[in-house]
Design an enzyme around this catalytic site. Sequence first.
Site, short mmCIF file in Angstrom:
data_model
loop_
_atom_site.label_atom_id
_atom_site.label_comp_id
_atom_site.label_asym_id
_atom_site.label_seq_id
_atom_site.Cartn_x
_atom_site.Cartn_y
_atom_site.Cartn_z
N HIS A 179 27.35 87.81 4.01
CA HIS A 179 27.07 88.99 4.84
C HIS A 179 26.20 89.98 4.10
O HIS A 179 25.90 89.84 2.91
CB HIS A 179 28.38 89.66 5.27
CG HIS A 179 29.22 90.20 4.16
ND1 HIS A 179 28.97 91.41 3.55
CD2 HIS A 179 30.32 89.70 3.53
CE1 HIS A 179 29.87 91.63 2.61
NE2 HIS A 179 30.70 90.60 2.57
N CYS A 195 34.19 87.41 -0.51
CA CYS A 195 33.01 87.08 0.29
C CYS A 195 31.76 87.21 -0.55
O CYS A 195 31.77 87.74 -1.66
CB CYS A 195 32.94 87.99 1.50
SG CYS A 195 34.25 87.70 2.70
#
Length: 234
Positions: A179, A195
């Site tokens: 992301h 992440c």
Amino acid sequence: MILTRRILLLGAPLFLASCATGGGRRNANLQQAAFTPDPYYVSLYGGIEDDRFPVQAVNLAKVPPKYWRREVPYETAEQPGTIVVDPNQRFLYLVQENGRAIRYGVGVGKTEAFNFQGEATISRKAEWPRWTPTPDMIRRDPELNEPYRNGMPGGVDNPLGARALYLYRDGRDTLYRLHGTTNPATIGTKVSSGCVRLMNQDIIDLYNRVPTGTKVIVLPSAPAPEEAPLPDMV
């Protein structure tokens, strides 16, 4: 699976952290004022006004040049189109033809126990994604994450940034994503809950290049010295 790689590392940090003294701060300010990156990269990481929300230009003085997007030599047995994340080097590679790859700088998970590793598939893509902390994140830091139990809408303040690619394994959401970020200065560090974050301009570029069904390999992450904690994000 045998994965080999030859990486061309270019560039180095162009300024040092300032000292605690006033003189040190002045020197750091002078160094930053003298920083003049290649116009190509100024354009590459410039502001984007024609997206759903505006994307701010990256202050390249705060991101070491080796983490700027570029094509590099990269030998691997993986097929072109595969994404390989090397958390130890803080790089993400999009494998190309003829022993090449597009290399992006990334920020990765701070705590080894929470980091994803192994093989996954991009099964969903989202522009300006909604961010929802996991129950475990809420338990670990209720003050920070409880207000967003029901999610935070996508936008310029959303920690997932401009795009998200959702990693699935065996048809199930792993809760890990590739992301964007609201803080480009964290690229090249271990800061998140596991992440993989990219600068918004880079995640937009990657998002446009890969379809759902893309194979992702996250290499094992070695323990690293402690770094200043930042808010968890998934």
